[in-house]
Design a protein around this motif. Structure first.
Motif, PDB file in Angstrom:
ATOM      1  N   VAL A 158       1.083  -1.026   0.137  1.00 21.55           N
ATOM      2  CA  VAL A 158       0.298  -0.454   0.033  1.00 21.55           C
ATOM      3  C   VAL A 158       0.833   1.250   0.113  1.00 21.55           C
ATOM      4  O   VAL A 158       1.864   1.111   0.968  1.00 21.55           O
ATOM      5  N   VAL A 159       0.409   1.819  -1.191  1.00 20.72           N
ATOM      6  CA  VAL A 159       1.078   3.324  -1.652  1.00 20.72           C
ATOM      7  C   VAL A 159       0.187   4.788  -0.755  1.00 20.72           C
ATOM      8  O   VAL A 159      -0.489   4.537  -1.529  1.00 20.72           O
ATOM      9  N   VAL A 160       0.621   5.552   0.202  1.00 23.85           N
ATOM     10  CA  VAL A 160      -0.235   5.985   0.887  1.00 23.85           C
ATOM     11  C   VAL A 160       0.937   7.764   0.130  1.00 23.85           C
ATOM     12  O   VAL A 160       1.906   7.589   0.825  1.00 23.85           O
ATOM     13  N   LEU A 161      -0.001   8.262  -0.319  1.00 25.25           N
ATOM     14  CA  LEU A 161       0.693   9.725  -1.284  1.00 25.25           C
ATOM     15  C   LEU A 161      -0.345  10.776  -0.564  1.00 25.25           C
ATOM     16  O   LEU A 161      -1.129  11.027  -0.608  1.00 25.25           O
ATOM     17  N   LEU A 162       0.928  11.619  -0.390  1.00 27.31           N
ATOM     18  CA  LEU A 162      -0.055  12.641   0.623  1.00 27.31           C
ATOM     19  C   LEU A 162       0.240  13.803  -0.376  1.00 27.31           C
ATOM     20  O   LEU A 162       1.882  14.485  -0.704  1.00 27.31           O
ATOM     21  N   ASP A 163      -0.673  14.703  -0.385  1.00 28.56           N
ATOM     22  CA  ASP A 163      -0.504  15.992  -1.642  1.00 28.56           C
ATOM     23  C   ASP A 163      -0.387  17.405  -0.407  1.00 28.56           C
ATOM     24  O   ASP A 163      -0.848  17.272   0.137  1.00 28.56           O
ATOM     25  N   VAL A 164       0.727  17.293  -0.547  1.00 25.65           N
ATOM     26  CA  VAL A 164       1.504  18.807   0.031  1.00 25.65           C
ATOM     27  C   VAL A 164       1.281  20.243  -0.384  1.00 25.65           C
ATOM     28  O   VAL A 164       2.277  21.030  -0.315  1.00 25.65           O
ATOM     29  N   ARG A 180       2.969  -4.181   3.404  1.00 23.81           N
ATOM     30  CA  ARG A 180       4.127  -3.831   3.230  1.00 23.81           C
ATOM     31  C   ARG A 180       3.458  -1.604   3.292  1.00 23.81           C
ATOM     32  O   ARG A 180       2.547  -1.970   1.821  1.00 23.81           O
ATOM     33  N   VAL A 181       3.527  -0.693   4.034  1.00 28.40           N
ATOM     34  CA  VAL A 181       3.383   0.042   3.422  1.00 28.40           C
ATOM     35  C   VAL A 181       4.362   1.377   3.220  1.00 28.40           C
ATOM     36  O   VAL A 181       5.469   1.154   3.740  1.00 28.40           O
ATOM     37  N   SER A 182       4.233   1.862   2.583  1.00 27.02           N
ATOM     38  CA  SER A 182       5.106   3.159   2.124  1.00 27.02           C
ATOM     39  C   SER A 182       4.480   4.101   2.242  1.00 27.02           C
ATOM     40  O   SER A 182       3.317   4.412   1.561  1.00 27.02           O
ATOM     41  N   LEU A 183       5.602   5.242   1.748  1.00 27.78           N
ATOM     42  CA  LEU A 183       4.486   6.909   2.235  1.00 27.78           C
ATOM     43  C   LEU A 183       5.691   7.933   1.278  1.00 27.78           C
ATOM     44  O   LEU A 183       6.567   7.996   1.175  1.00 27.78           O
ATOM     45  N   VAL A 184       4.457   8.620   0.577  1.00 21.38           N
ATOM     46  CA  VAL A 184       4.939   9.304  -0.496  1.00 21.38           C
ATOM     47  C   VAL A 184       4.567  10.995  -0.073  1.00 21.38           C
ATOM     48  O   VAL A 184       3.367  11.226   0.143  1.00 21.38           O
ATOM     49  N   GLU A 185       5.512  11.406  -0.652  1.00 27.86           N
ATOM     50  CA  GLU A 185       5.010  13.396  -0.896  1.00 27.86           C
ATOM     51  C   GLU A 185       5.513  13.566  -2.175  1.00 27.86           C
ATOM     52  O   GLU A 185       5.885  13.618  -2.328  1.00 27.86           O
ATOM     53  N   TYR A 186       3.524  13.986  -2.344  1.00 32.03           N
ATOM     54  CA  TYR A 186       3.467  14.603  -3.743  1.00 32.03           C
ATOM     55  C   TYR A 186       3.730  16.495  -3.514  1.00 32.03           C
ATOM     56  O   TYR A 186       3.188  16.720  -2.986  1.00 32.03           O
ATOM     57  N   GLY A 187       5.398  17.018  -3.519  1.00 32.59           N
ATOM     58  CA  GLY A 187       5.782  18.301  -3.217  1.00 32.59           C
ATOM     59  C   GLY A 187       7.091  18.247  -3.667  1.00 32.59           C
ATOM     60  O   GLY A 187       8.105  17.471  -4.314  1.00 32.59           O
ATOM     61  N   PRO A 188       7.427  19.566  -3.736  1.00 30.09           N
ATOM     62  CA  PRO A 188       8.743  19.694  -3.891  1.00 30.09           C
ATOM     63  C   PRO A 188       9.999  18.967  -3.301  1.00 30.09           C
ATOM     64  O   PRO A 188      11.094  18.628  -3.682  1.00 30.09           O
ATOM     65  N   GLY A 189       9.638  18.832  -1.958  1.00 36.62           N
ATOM     66  CA  GLY A 189      10.715  17.883  -0.989  1.00 36.62           C
ATOM     67  C   GLY A 189      10.524  16.160  -1.557  1.00 36.62           C
ATOM     68  O   GLY A 189      11.554  16.207  -1.822  1.00 36.62           O
ATOM     69  N   ALA A 190       9.288  15.569  -2.095  1.00 42.38           N
ATOM     70  CA  ALA A 190       9.423  14.483  -2.663  1.00 42.38           C
ATOM     71  C   ALA A 190       9.780  13.387  -1.503  1.00 42.38           C
ATOM     72  O   ALA A 190      10.670  12.389  -2.297  1.00 42.38           O
ATOM     73  N   ARG A 191       9.838  13.541  -0.429  1.00 38.52           N
ATOM     74  CA  ARG A 191      10.004  12.979   0.529  1.00 38.52           C
ATOM     75  C   ARG A 191       9.622  11.206   0.771  1.00 38.52           C
ATOM     76  O   ARG A 191       8.209  11.228  -0.018  1.00 38.52           O
ATOM     77  N   ARG A 192       9.864  10.725   0.692  1.00 33.56           N
ATOM     78  CA  ARG A 192       9.553   9.200   0.601  1.00 33.56           C
ATOM     79  C   ARG A 192      10.060   7.883   1.664  1.00 33.56           C
ATOM     80  O   ARG A 192      11.014   8.430   2.470  1.00 33.56           O
ATOM     81  N   LEU A 193       9.378   6.826   2.405  1.00 29.21           N
ATOM     82  CA  LEU A 193       9.343   6.208   3.549  1.00 29.21           C
ATOM     83  C   LEU A 193       8.916   4.770   2.073  1.00 29.21           C
ATOM     84  O   LEU A 193       8.037   4.687   2.028  1.00 29.21           O
ATOM     85  N   ARG A 194      10.361   3.973   2.733  1.00 22.66           N
ATOM     86  CA  ARG A 194      10.497   2.889   1.412  1.00 22.66           C
ATOM     87  C   ARG A 194       9.367   1.592   2.532  1.00 22.66           C
ATOM     88  O   ARG A 194       8.928   2.047   3.443  1.00 22.66           O
ATOM     89  N   ALA A 195       8.846   1.260   1.500  1.00 23.48           N
ATOM     90  CA  ALA A 195       8.477  -0.136   1.525  1.00 23.48           C
ATOM     91  C   ALA A 195       8.157  -1.204   3.279  1.00 23.48           C
ATOM     92  O   ALA A 195       9.538  -2.014   2.695  1.00 23.48           O
TER      93      ALA A 195
END
Length: 485
Positions: free
Chosen positions: A288-294, A331-346
């Motif tokens: 599961v990829v949770v994408l956060l629009d920031v 398995r869960v991973s996180l991604v930021e949709y923004g200029p920083g594009a931070r990512r947490l691996r699954a």
């Protein structure tokens, strides 16, 4: 929460008079005694000399033992137990006296984040009525003015506190209250000023760096159906369509070499007079990829029991979704949709959940004029089998374009609307309200176009928000596809 910080170094100046200055009281005492002595000698009046003697002797007696070092100040922020929104927070500002001279008066003041509602503050074992201080006895530490929550009131830590510290001892100013919002909130900087020698000497303000308090988002109870579009792992709680070792019964078949004896169905075997085994479907875990629009923020945060902004809803929903799927072994991973594009691996497991909570503390809205799609979704950065849950307020057209591109790429996308339902129109005069209504209509049109592209859009409402959407996505994933020759 973090532990205590190291005490501040008193001073790098020589120990004789470093950081200590005479008070106006010392100047007045010396001036008065001197004038009386000079006048008595010049006028030959013994009574003036006798009158000056108490001032001279009192000043000399008070200065017989002068301090050589500055006080030490440090902050201790509670214990190491995880702190959640609405939980009790505790901290202490400690003032130490490393000198051999008692501190007659110590004025302590600390800055505290407005999201930490300090309701009780005072020295340990002291009379609360003795904690008052005059307005001019304030060290160089101000009160917070920015980022104040809606409906906030004056904190109990916003005023100075007064005490005395004996030689070679430590006094703690205890702060207690509630954490109103998730994030990293500072306690401090704190400052202290000391008066000694009967109020004739005063130290400079000694400051210490702030200590960060980690407040995790409070997760609402969240549950979702077991339906997943596609399970990619080898073990897990989701049933796949492939035969294998699992808990879902697929049927009964004739025993074949390699079958385990514990799979033998003895009832069917006795009736058919031939060994039969129970066939099962394999269990698979999902990603599961949770994408956060920031890209944008809207609404005003009122804390744990108040109104929720876009970031509040996004962070709390992410924590709830991650907790649910990680508890099921996915398995869960996180991604930021923004200029920083931070990512947490699954990853999976409780350690991943704690990592998710730490990762969410640094979520910030960051507007950008550039398209961050290619930066976020680079080559081989998003599995084709993953379920992508996009938390977005749909305030930026680039967010809608991102959802459409994900859907066209063949990925399983679910959009969760995080815009506050009680968002009020602007109060300005003129066409502001009409423009707000037109923007609302345009946004509804955008959501309708996304649904036409196969992107389900659902408003976040806690438990059960994604049930029907997940069923529809799983049904589409398992449906046969028509190919062209």
């Amino acid at each position: 929460m973090t532990g205590p910080t190291a005490p501040v170094s008193p001073s790098t100046e020589p120990e004789s008079t470093a950081g200590w200055a005479p008070t106006p009281a010392l100047g007045r005492a010396v001036l008065l005694a001197g004038l009386l002595l000079v006048a008595g000698v010049l006028l030959g009046r013994v009574d003036l000399v006798v009158l000056a003697a108490p001032f001279a002797l009192g000043t000399a007696y008070a200065l017989r033992r002068r301090p050589t070092t500055l006080p030490q100040v440090w902050i201790t922020a509670g214990d190491d137990a995880p702190l959640v929104e609405g939980g009790e927070v505790s901290a202490a500002v400690s003032v130490g006296n490393p000198d051999a001279v008692d501190y007659d008066l110590v004025v302590v003041r600390s800055r505290v984040s407005p999201w930490l509602r300090i309701t009780r503050a005072g020295f340990a074992g002291a009379d609360p009525a003795a904690d008052a201080a005059p307005a001019d006895a304030t060290p160089a530490a101000g009160t917070p003015t920015a980022g104040t929550p809606a409906g906030s009131r004056r904190s109990a830590a916003d005023r100075p506190f007064v005490t005395s510290v004996p030689a070679a001892e430590v006094v703690d100013l205890e702060l207690a209250g509630r954490a109103l919002r998730w994030g990293r909130h500072p306690v401090g900087p704190a400052g202290a000023r000391v008066a000694t020698a009967g109020g004739l000497l005063v130290s400079r303000a000694v400051l210490t760096e702030p200590v960060g308090v980690r407040v995790y988002p409070r997760t609402e109870p969240f549950e979702a159906v077991e339906a997943m579009p596609r399970a990619a792992g080898l073990v897990g709680a989701h049933h796949s369509r492939r035969p294998g070792e699992g808990g879902e019964l697929a049927g009964v078949r004739i025993f074949a070499p390699g079958d385990r004896l514990r799979r033998v169905d003895w009832r069917v075997s006795l009736r058919a007079r031939q060994l039969h085994v129970a066939a099962t479907l394999s269990d698979r875990d999902a990603e599961v990829v949770v994408l956060l629009d920031v890209l944008a923020e809207a609404g005003r945060s009122g804390g744990v029991n108040g109104s929720a902004s876009v970031l509040d809803t996004t962070v709390r929903a992410t924590a709830a979704i991650a907790e649910h799927y990680l508890h099921r072994g996915d398995r869960v991973s996180l991604v930021e949709y923004g200029p920083g594009a931070r990512r947490l691996r699954a990853a999976a497991g409780r350690r991943q959940y704690l990592t998710v909570l730490e990762w969410l503390l640094d979520v910030r809205a960051d507007a950008s004029q550039h398209e961050p799609y290619d930066q976020v979704f680079g080559p081989q950065q998003l599995s084709s089998d993953a379920l992508v849950v996009v938390l977005t307020p749909l305030l930026d057209e680039r967010s809608a374009q991102m959802l459409a591109r994900l859907a066209r790429s063949g990925r399983f996308v679910v959009a969760v609307d995080t815009l506050p339902a009680n968002l009020t129109p602007p109060k300005d005069r003129g066409w502001a309200e009409v423009a707000y209504r037109l923007w609302r209509l345009d946004r509804e049109t955008m959501i309708g176009q996304l649904r036409e592209h196969g992107v389900p859009v659902v408003r976040w409402a806690g438990a059960g928000s994604l049930d029907q959407v997940l069923r529809d996505v799983a049904r589409l994933a398992t449906a046969p596809r028509v190919g062209s020759r």
